[in-house]
Design a protein around this motif. Structure first.
Motif, PDB file in Angstrom:
ATOM      1  N   PRO A 162       0.836  -1.211   0.000  1.00 38.63           N
ATOM      2  CA  PRO A 162       0.000   0.000   0.000  1.00 38.63           C
ATOM      3  C   PRO A 162       0.866   1.256   0.000  1.00 38.63           C
ATOM      4  O   PRO A 162       1.873   1.334   0.715  1.00 38.63           O
ATOM      5  CB  PRO A 162      -0.798  -0.126   1.308  1.00 38.63           C
ATOM      6  CG  PRO A 162      -0.002  -1.048   2.153  1.00 38.63           C
ATOM      7  CD  PRO A 162       0.691  -1.995   1.232  1.00 38.63           C
ATOM      8  N   ASP A 164       0.399   4.139   1.292  1.00 37.23           N
ATOM      9  CA  ASP A 164       0.105   5.114   2.352  1.00 37.23           C
ATOM     10  C   ASP A 164       1.373   5.686   2.982  1.00 37.23           C
ATOM     11  O   ASP A 164       1.487   6.904   3.196  1.00 37.23           O
ATOM     12  CB  ASP A 164      -0.765   4.469   3.432  1.00 37.23           C
ATOM     13  CG  ASP A 164      -2.117   4.019   2.885  1.00 37.23           C
ATOM     14  OD1 ASP A 164      -2.475   4.483   1.788  1.00 37.23           O
ATOM     15  OD2 ASP A 164      -2.793   3.220   3.560  1.00 37.23           O
ATOM     16  N   GLU A 167       3.091   8.107   0.691  1.00 35.74           N
ATOM     17  CA  GLU A 167       2.391   9.389   0.622  1.00 35.74           C
ATOM     18  C   GLU A 167       2.671  10.226   1.868  1.00 35.74           C
ATOM     19  O   GLU A 167       2.858  11.446   1.788  1.00 35.74           O
ATOM     20  CB  GLU A 167       0.898   9.144   0.459  1.00 35.74           C
ATOM     21  CG  GLU A 167       0.529   8.491  -0.874  1.00 35.74           C
ATOM     22  CD  GLU A 167      -0.938   8.110  -0.945  1.00 35.74           C
ATOM     23  OE1 GLU A 167      -1.641   8.288   0.074  1.00 35.74           O
ATOM     24  OE2 GLU A 167      -1.378   7.632  -2.013  1.00 35.74           O
TER      25      GLU A 167
END
Length: 273
Positions: A162, A164, A167
Motif C-alpha cells: 500500500p 500510504d 504518501e
C-alpha cells in the motif's frame, strides 16, 4: 488431517532427495577418483580418494580464472539488473502514464522470448559496439534477460504494497528517490532477494549465449570452460566433475544466504504480477 499433511510432506521430501542426492553424490565421488579408477565398474564408494582432479582443474587448466570471470559476469549482471529493475518496477507501479499496463506486459514478454530468437540481433548489437569476445559484451547480453526478470518479480511486490507510507513521507518533504530507498526497499527485501538470486543463478549457469559470445580462454566463463574440457571423443570425467563441484559452490553460498528471504518472498506473493 494434520498428521496426513505432515506425512505427505515427508514423503515428498524423501522423493525429491532420491531424485537429487544420488547424481550430486556420484559427481563428488567421481571428482575424487584417480583417472585409472573412473573407467572401471561404477562404484558408489571411492577405492582411493585423490585431489588430483581439483589440482589439474584449478592450476593446469586455469579454471580458477574462469570461475573469476563467471563471478564478475554474474555479480555485475545482478547488480545492474537489480538497479534497473527496481527503478522500472517503481515507475510502473507508482507513476500513471499512458501505456503503463502495456509496458508491464511487454517486460514479461521480453523475458519469456526464447533466446534463440534474439541470438542474431544480439550478435549484431554486440559486434557493432565492439564488445565481441569480452565480459562486458556478455554482461550486456545477459541484461536483456535479467532486467525483465527482476522488474517483473519486483513489480508484483510493489503493486501489493500500500502506498500510504510513501504518501506520508512525501507530505513530510521526502523525494521520490528517498521514499523508494528508505521506505519501499527495506520492506521489499524478500522480493529483492528472490529477484537477485534468480538473476545471479541465471547469469552464473548460462551456457548457450556464453558459448557464442566469448571464445578466448582468458574470458571464458565456468560453464564454457567445462564444455571445452571435452575434446572430440575424449571425456575427462574426473576434471569435468571436479569443475562442476567447484562451480556449484558459489550458487550454494548465494542460496544459503538468501534462502530465508526467498522463501518469505514466495509466501508473500513475490511472484504475483
Amino acid at each position: 488431517m494434520k498428521n496426513q499433511g505432515r506425512l505427505a510432506t515427508v514423503l515428498g521430501m524423501v522423493f525429491l532427495a532420491i531424485l537429487v542426492v544420488p547424481p550430486v553424490y556420484y559427481m563428488i565421488i567421481v571428482s575424487l577418483k584417480p583417472r585409472s579408477s573412473i573407467y572401471r565398474t561404477p562404484s558408489w564408494l571411492p577405492e582411493r580418494s585423490s585431489l588430483d582432479n581439483y589440482v589439474k582443474v584449478l592450476f593446469n587448466d586455469k579454471f580458477l580464472v574462469n570461475i573469476g570471470n563467471s563471478l564478475i559476469v554474474a555479480l555485475v549482471t545482478t547488480l545492474l539488473a537489480m538497479i534497473l529493475g527496481v527503478l522500472a518496477a517503481y515507475a510502473i507501479a507508482r507513476f500513471k502514464f499512458p501505456g503503463r499496463n502495456v509496458a508491464s506486459q511487454l517486460i514479461l514478454m521480453s523475458y519469456l522470448t526464447p533466446m534463440v530468437l534474439l541470438f542474431i540481433p544480439l550478435s549484431v548489437v554486440v559486434g557493432n559496439l565492439g564488445l565481441a569476445d569480452t565480459l562486458s559484451g556478455l554482461i550486456l547480453v545477459y541484461l536483456t534477460f535479467a532486467v525483465p526478470l527482476c522488474t517483473w518479480l519486483i513489480l508484483g511486490h510493489f503493486r501489493e504494497f500500500p502506498p500510504d507510507l510513501e504518501e506520508a513521507a512525501s507530505i513530510d518533504g521526502a523525494s521520490r528517490m528517498r521514499t523508494l530507498i528508505s521506505i519501499l526497499l527495506p520492506v521489499s527485501a524478500p522480493a529483492l532477494a528472490t529477484a537477485a538470486s534468480l538473476a545471479f543463478m541465471m547469469a552464473w549457469g548460462e551456457l548457450f549465449l556464453a558459448l557464442t559470445f566469448v571464445k578466448g580462454q582468458s574470458v571464458m566463463t565456468a560453464p564454457v570452460a567445462l564444455q571445452h574440457m571435452s575434446t572430440g571423443d575424449v571425456q575427462q570425467y574426473g576434471p569435468i566433475m571436479a569443475g562442476a563441484v567447484l562451480s556449484a559452490i558459489p550458487v550454494l553460498i548465494v542460496y544459503y544466504i538468501s534462502q530465508r528471504w526467498v522463501v518469505q518472498g514466495a509466501a508473500e506473493g513475490a511472484f504475483k504480477g
